[in-house]
Structure formats: structure tokens, C-alpha cells
Design a protein around this motif. Structure first.
Motif, PDB file in Angstrom:
ATOM      1  N   UNK A 211       0.838  -1.201   0.000  1.00  0.00           N
ATOM      2  CA  UNK A 211       0.000   0.000   0.000  1.00  0.00           C
ATOM      3  C   UNK A 211       0.870   1.247   0.000  1.00  0.00           C
ATOM      4  N   UNK A 212       0.512   2.220  -0.814  1.00  0.00           N
ATOM      5  CA  UNK A 212       1.295   3.454  -0.875  1.00  0.00           C
ATOM      6  C   UNK A 212       0.934   4.393   0.271  1.00  0.00           C
ATOM      7  N   UNK A 213       1.791   5.343   0.518  1.00  0.00           N
ATOM      8  CA  UNK A 213       1.448   6.445   1.414  1.00  0.00           C
ATOM      9  C   UNK A 213       1.559   7.718   0.580  1.00  0.00           C
ATOM     10  N   UNK A 214       0.515   7.992  -0.193  1.00  0.00           N
ATOM     11  CA  UNK A 214       0.576   9.150  -1.083  1.00  0.00           C
ATOM     12  C   UNK A 214       0.515  10.461  -0.305  1.00  0.00           C
ATOM     13  N   UNK A 215       1.055  11.479  -0.917  1.00  0.00           N
ATOM     14  CA  UNK A 215       0.910  12.847  -0.404  1.00  0.00           C
ATOM     15  C   UNK A 215       0.632  13.714  -1.617  1.00  0.00           C
ATOM     16  N   UNK A 216      -0.639  13.724  -2.011  1.00  0.00           N
ATOM     17  CA  UNK A 216      -1.067  14.420  -3.220  1.00  0.00           C
ATOM     18  C   UNK A 216      -1.444  15.878  -2.962  1.00  0.00           C
ATOM     19  N   UNK A 217      -1.364  16.313  -1.710  1.00  0.00           N
ATOM     20  CA  UNK A 217      -1.668  17.707  -1.390  1.00  0.00           C
ATOM     21  C   UNK A 217      -3.075  17.940  -0.882  1.00  0.00           C
ATOM     22  N   UNK A 218      -3.983  16.987  -1.117  1.00  0.00           N
ATOM     23  CA  UNK A 218      -5.343  17.099  -0.579  1.00  0.00           C
ATOM     24  C   UNK A 218      -5.771  15.737  -0.035  1.00  0.00           C
ATOM     25  N   UNK A 219      -6.645  15.783   0.951  1.00  0.00           N
ATOM     26  CA  UNK A 219      -7.154  14.554   1.537  1.00  0.00           C
ATOM     27  C   UNK A 219      -7.883  13.714   0.492  1.00  0.00           C
ATOM     28  N   UNK A 220      -8.709  14.353  -0.306  1.00  0.00           N
ATOM     29  CA  UNK A 220      -9.486  13.622  -1.308  1.00  0.00           C
ATOM     30  C   UNK A 220      -8.566  12.861  -2.264  1.00  0.00           C
ATOM     31  N   UNK A 221      -7.515  13.501  -2.728  1.00  0.00           N
ATOM     32  CA  UNK A 221      -6.612  12.831  -3.675  1.00  0.00           C
ATOM     33  C   UNK A 221      -5.765  11.758  -2.990  1.00  0.00           C
ATOM     34  N   UNK A 222      -5.392  11.988  -1.728  1.00  0.00           N
ATOM     35  CA  UNK A 222      -4.689  10.935  -0.985  1.00  0.00           C
ATOM     36  C   UNK A 222      -5.576   9.698  -0.875  1.00  0.00           C
ATOM     37  N   UNK A 223      -6.845   9.908  -0.511  1.00  0.00           N
ATOM     38  CA  UNK A 223      -7.779   8.786  -0.363  1.00  0.00           C
ATOM     39  C   UNK A 223      -7.981   8.093  -1.710  1.00  0.00           C
ATOM     40  N   UNK A 224      -8.116   8.874  -2.771  1.00  0.00           N
ATOM     41  CA  UNK A 224      -8.292   8.283  -4.105  1.00  0.00           C
ATOM     42  C   UNK A 224      -7.120   7.345  -4.429  1.00  0.00           C
ATOM     43  N   UNK A 225      -5.891   7.779  -4.156  1.00  0.00           N
ATOM     44  CA  UNK A 225      -4.718   6.951  -4.456  1.00  0.00           C
ATOM     45  C   UNK A 225      -4.663   5.701  -3.577  1.00  0.00           C
ATOM     46  N   UNK A 226      -5.026   5.831  -2.309  1.00  0.00           N
ATOM     47  CA  UNK A 226      -5.044   4.677  -1.409  1.00  0.00           C
ATOM     48  C   UNK A 226      -6.083   3.669  -1.880  1.00  0.00           C
ATOM     49  N   UNK A 227      -7.286   4.135  -2.197  1.00  0.00           N
ATOM     50  CA  UNK A 227      -8.339   3.233  -2.649  1.00  0.00           C
ATOM     51  C   UNK A 227      -7.979   2.582  -3.984  1.00  0.00           C
TER      52      UNK A 227
END
Length: 187
Positions: free
Chosen positions: A69-85
Motif C-alpha cells: 500500500x502506498x502512502x501518497x501525499x497528493x496535497x489534498x485529503x481527497x486525492x490521498x484517499x483516491x490513491x489509497x483506494x
């Protein structure tokens, strides 16, 4: 010629695949070592020798099949969640919803399974979302008073139970999470 030992990596993966398939098909209450032994072409005694309970066997199978599983840091919560999902949504040979439901059922009946699941499986999934929630709170996207545990449970449950639906990730992020975040943003 004898069978390949259960500790050989390919054989163990075959066994663990059988464990997860049986759990998804019959649930926790009807899951038993006989079903797994028959599916995996192994002896019930050899299973009990290594895993003294079905809770421990199921947990071992789940741990062996945890995705990276990645630990993204896309700058927004929504985009972090999108990448995790999206990482969770990678093609899987297992019936994720069936396994999830079997674990929920079993956790209500078996305290050992509930403990093992929480310690070894839940954390593997929730830790990435918890970090994303903490970052979002620090950026002011989410209020400090927000119960992260409930939000994380809602995201995981919705994803798992609807994971077979086309567009479910975008639906969760764009249709549920983004509007919710918009109501929380601090000025």
C-alpha cells in the motif's frame, strides 16, 4: 514421491489461497480445517500442527496476501484517499467482500480472531488513511474534532462492500468525500 512441504513458498501460497477462498465462500462459522485441507490437498493434522486454530490460519493467510500500500501525499485529503483506494482496488484473485464479511462475522463470534484481525490486518489498511487524516487536519481540510476512526471505517466499509462496482472509487471521493470536506474547510 511426497507432497511439497507447507513451508515451501509456492505451496504456502496455494494453501493460503484456499483458506481465503473457503472463508469467502462459506463464512467464518462454517469455515473449518476439513474444507481447507480438501481444497489445498493437505492433511488436517499438518494444518493444526502449524496453525492451532482457524483464526490463526485465516490471519496468516491474510497477512501473506496484504497488498503493498502506498502512502501518497497528493496535497489534498481527497486525492490521498483516491490513491489509497486505487491501490486497494488493484486486481485481486480473492473475493474481497466475501472475506471482509467473513471476518466481520467471525470477529463477533471469536475474540481471538477479532484481536488478531485488529493487530495484523486492520492496522495495515488503516494506518495509511490515518496519516492522510492527520495531514488533512493539519492543513485545515478536516476539523480537529472529526472522529478519524469513524471516517476511516466508513471509507473502508464502503469501498469493500461496493468494490465490484464500476467507478466506486471516484464515487466515494467525488460524490461523498469531496462534498463532506467542503463543509468542513476552515476559513
Amino acid at each position: 514421491m511426497g507432497r511439497t512441504p507447507l513451508d515451501a513458498p509456492a505451496r504456502q501460497q496455494e494453501l493460503f489461497s484456499a483458506v481465503l477462498a473457503v472463508l469467502a465462500e462459506v463464512g467464518y462459522a462454517r469455515f473449518n480445517m476439513d474444507l481447507v485441507a480438501a481444497r489445498a490437498r493437505a492433511s488436517k493434522a499438518s494444518l493444526y500442527q502449524r496453525w492451532p486454530s482457524k483464526a490463526r490460519l485465516i490471519t496468516a493467510a491474510l497477512k501473506a496476501n496484504l497488498p503493498e500500500l502506498p502512502q501518497p501525499d497528493e496535497g489534498t485529503f481527497a486525492e490521498d484517499v483516491r490513491q489509497i483506494l486505487r491501490a486497494w482496488g488493484e486486481p485481486s484473485p480473492f473475493d474481497t467482500a466475501g472475506i471482509f464479511l467473513g471476518l466481520l462475522e467471525g470477529s463477533r463470534q471469536d475474540a481471538d480472531l477479532a484481536c488478531l484481525r485488529e493487530e495484523h490486518i486492520d492496522r495495515a489498511y488503516t494506518e495509511h488513511l490515518q496519516i492522510a487524516v492527520d495531514r488533512a487536519k493539519a492543513r485545515g481540510e478536516l476539523p480537529e474534532r472529526l472522529d478519524a476512526g469513524i471516517l476511516i471505517t466508513a471509507l473502508i466499509s464502503t469501498f469493500v462492500l461496493r468494490s465490484d462496482e464500476h467507478g466506486v472509487i471516484d464515487g466515494i471521493v467525488d460524490g461523498l468525500l469531496s462534498p463532506l470536506i467542503g463543509t468542513f474547510r476552515t476559513k
